[in-house]
Write an enzyme that holds these catalytic residues in place. Sequence first.
Site, PDB file in Angstrom:
ATOM      1  N   CYS A  36     -10.785  -3.335  -3.762  1.00 32.69           N
ATOM      2  CA  CYS A  36      -9.816  -4.330  -4.231  1.00 32.69           C
ATOM      3  C   CYS A  36     -10.493  -5.636  -4.594  1.00 32.69           C
ATOM      4  O   CYS A  36     -10.074  -6.319  -5.531  1.00 32.69           O
ATOM      5  CB  CYS A  36      -8.731  -4.559  -3.187  1.00 32.69           C
ATOM      6  SG  CYS A  36      -7.529  -3.208  -3.160  1.00 32.69           S
ATOM      7  N   ASN A  42       0.840  -1.193   0.000  1.00 34.13           N
ATOM      8  CA  ASN A  42       0.000   0.000   0.000  1.00 34.13           C
ATOM      9  C   ASN A  42       0.879   1.249   0.000  1.00 34.13           C
ATOM     10  O   ASN A  42       1.995   1.253   0.526  1.00 34.13           O
ATOM     11  CB  ASN A  42      -0.999   0.009   1.163  1.00 34.13           C
ATOM     12  CG  ASN A  42      -0.390  -0.107   2.533  1.00 34.13           C
ATOM     13  OD1 ASN A  42       0.570  -0.843   2.746  1.00 34.13           O
ATOM     14  ND2 ASN A  42      -0.952   0.603   3.496  1.00 34.13           N
ATOM     15  N   GLU A  78       0.264   5.289   0.728  1.00 38.53           N
ATOM     16  CA  GLU A  78      -0.685   6.303   1.187  1.00 38.53           C
ATOM     17  C   GLU A  78      -0.338   7.688   0.649  1.00 38.53           C
ATOM     18  O   GLU A  78       0.772   7.935   0.183  1.00 38.53           O
ATOM     19  CB  GLU A  78      -0.700   6.351   2.723  1.00 38.53           C
ATOM     20  CG  GLU A  78      -1.221   5.089   3.336  1.00 38.53           C
ATOM     21  CD  GLU A  78      -1.252   5.118   4.848  1.00 38.53           C
ATOM     22  OE1 GLU A  78      -1.852   4.210   5.418  1.00 38.53           O
ATOM     23  OE2 GLU A  78      -0.658   6.032   5.468  1.00 38.53           O
ATOM     24  N   GLU A 114      -3.066  -4.738  -3.007  1.00 42.19           N
ATOM     25  CA  GLU A 114      -3.618  -5.555  -4.077  1.00 42.19           C
ATOM     26  C   GLU A 114      -3.653  -4.779  -5.392  1.00 42.19           C
ATOM     27  O   GLU A 114      -3.348  -5.329  -6.456  1.00 42.19           O
ATOM     28  CB  GLU A 114      -5.040  -6.030  -3.725  1.00 42.19           C
ATOM     29  CG  GLU A 114      -5.122  -6.855  -2.462  1.00 42.19           C
ATOM     30  CD  GLU A 114      -5.349  -6.048  -1.190  1.00 42.19           C
ATOM     31  OE1 GLU A 114      -5.874  -6.609  -0.223  1.00 42.19           O
ATOM     32  OE2 GLU A 114      -5.009  -4.834  -1.153  1.00 42.19           O
TER      33      GLU A 114
END
EC number: 3.5.4.5
Length: 142
Positions: A88, A41, A43, A54
């Site tokens: 996702c 991930n 951010e 994902e």
Amino acid sequence: MADDLFAKAKLAMRKAYAPYSRFPVGAALRTADGRIYAGCNVESVSFPEGWCAETTAIGHLVMDGGGHIAELAVVAANLNGCTPCGGCRQRIAEFADADTKIHLCNVDSGVVNTVTMGELLPLVFSTDDLAQGLMSLPNAPS
């Protein structure tokens, strides 16, 4: 077989950029032909403009020419058995089947649960739904 995906997802999780949530996530997917793509991930201070692990892994898959997801592993540092978020789930469904295995992992012990894509997203929005919706529009091409 999921152990190698867990290991790749865990490595990806360590590269996560999660200074705001402090919730690093990693994902790794395997295609039907055996290729593996991982992601973390990333951010943004402008929530919710970041992207999920994902999504990153799927982006790598697409950049390499695409393919079918045979199985996927997800791991989060702070959660025992992290499931993909709703967005996702829909993105994964674009490249997977209802019987695609999704491995939910614990950062210390590996796979804690395995579910199918159909269990995660039983009423997936599909290309059939899109076509049906488009055909119901006024002046739709026949």
